[in-house]
Design a protein around this motif. Structure first.
Motif, PDB file in Angstrom:
ATOM      1  N   ALA A   1       0.836  -1.205   0.000  1.00 12.09           N
ATOM      2  CA  ALA A   1       0.000   0.000   0.000  1.00 12.09           C
ATOM      3  C   ALA A   1       0.870   1.254   0.000  1.00 12.09           C
ATOM      4  O   ALA A   1       0.605   2.221  -0.723  1.00 12.09           O
ATOM      5  CB  ALA A   1      -0.916  -0.009   1.224  1.00 12.09           C
ATOM      6  N   MET A   2       1.943   1.217   0.800  1.00 15.02           N
ATOM      7  CA  MET A   2       2.844   2.376   0.883  1.00 15.02           C
ATOM      8  C   MET A   2       3.531   2.601  -0.456  1.00 15.02           C
ATOM      9  O   MET A   2       3.685   3.735  -0.910  1.00 15.02           O
ATOM     10  CB  MET A   2       3.884   2.110   1.984  1.00 15.02           C
TER      11      MET A   2
ATOM     12  N   LYS B   1       1.180   4.188  -2.850  1.00 14.75           N
ATOM     13  CA  LYS B   1       0.963   5.599  -2.538  1.00 14.75           C
ATOM     14  C   LYS B   1       2.135   6.462  -3.037  1.00 14.75           C
ATOM     15  O   LYS B   1       1.930   7.500  -3.679  1.00 14.75           O
ATOM     16  CB  LYS B   1       0.829   5.755  -1.011  1.00 14.75           C
TER      17      LYS B   1
ATOM     18  N   GLU C   1       4.518  13.438   2.975  1.00 11.85           N
ATOM     19  CA  GLU C   1       3.826  14.633   2.470  1.00 11.85           C
ATOM     20  C   GLU C   1       4.715  15.873   2.443  1.00 11.85           C
ATOM     21  O   GLU C   1       4.660  16.660   1.504  1.00 11.85           O
ATOM     22  CB  GLU C   1       2.574  14.889   3.319  1.00 11.85           C
TER      23      GLU C   1
ATOM     24  N   GLY D   1       9.213   8.344   0.772  1.00  5.14           N
ATOM     25  CA  GLY D   1       8.324   7.217   1.069  1.00  5.14           C
ATOM     26  C   GLY D   1       9.063   6.176   1.905  1.00  5.14           C
ATOM     27  O   GLY D   1      10.188   5.796   1.580  1.00  5.14           O
TER      28      GLY D   1
END
Ligand code: PMP
Ligand code: GLU
Length: 396
Positions: free
Chosen positions: A16-17, A20, A352, A357
């Motif tokens: 999932a990371m 993203k 963000e 990441g």
């Protein structure tokens, strides 16, 4: 509408990371991605050629469910050469990745309510696979001061009448640390005395540093071998994550059951990838050392840089390609109207604001840490660490 079983689990947080971070990259952000654990090297040419040959020769049909004989034989040779372990074809299954082998084991072994010991921090899929099979994950917390190795007395203290198995992972994802022989021997004694099964995830076997040699717990003695299912695969050693070839070795009856389960779910792993896997295991092996020496340079650089950041500390990993720094000093800090209270707050802030990441330690069962995969270039690592340092300095 949905089954209780399905409702128990979450999507893989590492995948999932990665999704993203990749989505932000596609949206035009300059992201440094330490998120996913996958070699950034391309699959070696000889392996790709073997796949092309297989297609040209029409090797594009169903194969035996548990893998073709030539691949099983190559795996048997690997176990002999690398681990001093002897298996027969009936004791080997090839699956669609090591993750799939692990899943088959869970399906083959666990009854509802069975307890499965999982040293924590752990790789993200272990607890969810246990829960998907109606069993109960029982976590054993390990300590940074003991290199995150679970100790025999802690294992013993968590055993109940329902305990069925323990999952060991060395070299470890996420800590990058490796078990030594003495610790394995002590765990083995407890496991044998209580008649448990060992699931030994050895996918990072080939990736060790500083002269550390991987030890497969099954190789310690024969009785232990009969209680151990080893899981391994080609994703990490041969940069073949997308090909989806993993395998398991263990007692005949368990492997047969796993093969039955596979015959009712995926059938055989991809025929072309199996031929490529034969080439990977039996062809030239120099690729691994080339990749390993590059990982080693990155490891040394990253660990030095991380430890130079005030408030951060990181053990030196001896395997895999992960760094697992302790970030707890930053919890309770603030920037603007953002409070950093946990590893996920920190990971979100770094993504963000710093455009870096990585995966929060909470995903691996320990909130005091974050995980960085250094399967990326030195230049990217340098850029990423600079960003992390600047972002952490801003926290008050
Ligand atoms: N075990 C561990 C510890 C891993 O890090 C991974 C990587 N995803 C796997 C198993 C599964 O690997 P694969 O399914 O790609 O063979
Ligand atoms: N094992 C890798 C990781 O931990 C790949 C992702 C996954 O399979 O969950 O990042």
């Amino acid at each position: 509408m949905l089954s209780d079983r399905a409702k128990r689990i979450k999507p893989s947080p590492t995948l999932a990371m990665d999704a993203k971070a990749k989505a932000m990259k596609t949206a035009g952000f300059d992201i440094v991605n330490f998120g996913v654990g996958e070699p950034d090297f391309d699959t070696p040419e000889n392996i790709k050629e073997a796949a092309i040959r297989a297609m040209r020769e029409g090797f594009t049909k169903y194969t035996p469910v548990g893998g073709i004989d030539s691949l099983k034989d190559a795996i048997i040779e690997k176990f002999k050469k690398d681990n001093n372990l002897n298996y027969t074809r009936e004791e080997i299954i090839v699956s669609c990745g090591a993750k799939h082998s692990l899943y088959n084991i869970a399906q083959a072994l666990y009854n509802p309510g069975d307890e499965v010991l999982i040293p924590s921090p752990y790789w993200v899929s272990y607890p969810d696979q246990v829960m998907l099979n109606d069993a109960v994950p029982v976590f054993i917390k390990t300590d940074e001061s003991e290199s995150f190795m679970v100790k025999a007395d802690a294992v013993e203290a968590h055993i109940t009448k329902r305990t069925k198995a323990i999952i060991l992972n060395s070299p470890s994802n996420p800590t990058g640390l490796t078990y030594d022989r003495k610790t394995l021997e002590e765990i083995a004694e407890v496991v044998l005395r209580h008649g448990l099964f060992i699931i030994s995830d050895e996918v990072y076997e080939k990736l060790t540093y500083d002269g550390v040699n991987h030890i497969s717990i099954a190789s310690l003695d024969n009785e232990l071998k009969s209680r151990t299912i080893i899981v391994n695969g080609l994703s990490k050693s041969y940069a073949m994550t997308g090909w989806r070839i993993g395998f398991a070795a263990g007692p005949k009856e368990i492997i047969k059951t796993m093969t039955n389960i596979q015959s009712q779910s995926t059938s055989n792993p991809n025929s072309i990838a199996q031929k490529a896997a034969v080439e990977a295991l039996t062809g030239p092996q120099d690729f691994i050392n080339i990749m390993l020496s590059e990982f080693d340079k990155r490891r040394k650089f990253l660990i030095k840089e991380l430890n130079a950041i005030t408030g951060l500390s990181c053990l030196t990993p001896t395997g895999a390609f992960y760094a697992f720094p302790n970030t707890s000093q930053f919890y309770g800090k603030v920037i603007g109207n953002r409070n950093i209270e946990s590893s996920s707050d920190l990971a979100l802030y770094l993504l963000e604001e710093a455009k870096v990441g990585l995966v929060h330690g909470g995903a691996f069962g320990d909130d005091n840490y974050i995980r960085l995969s250094y399967a990326t270039s030195i230049e990217e690592i340098k850029k990423g660490v600079d960003r992390i340092r600047d972002a952490l300095l801003k926290l008050k």
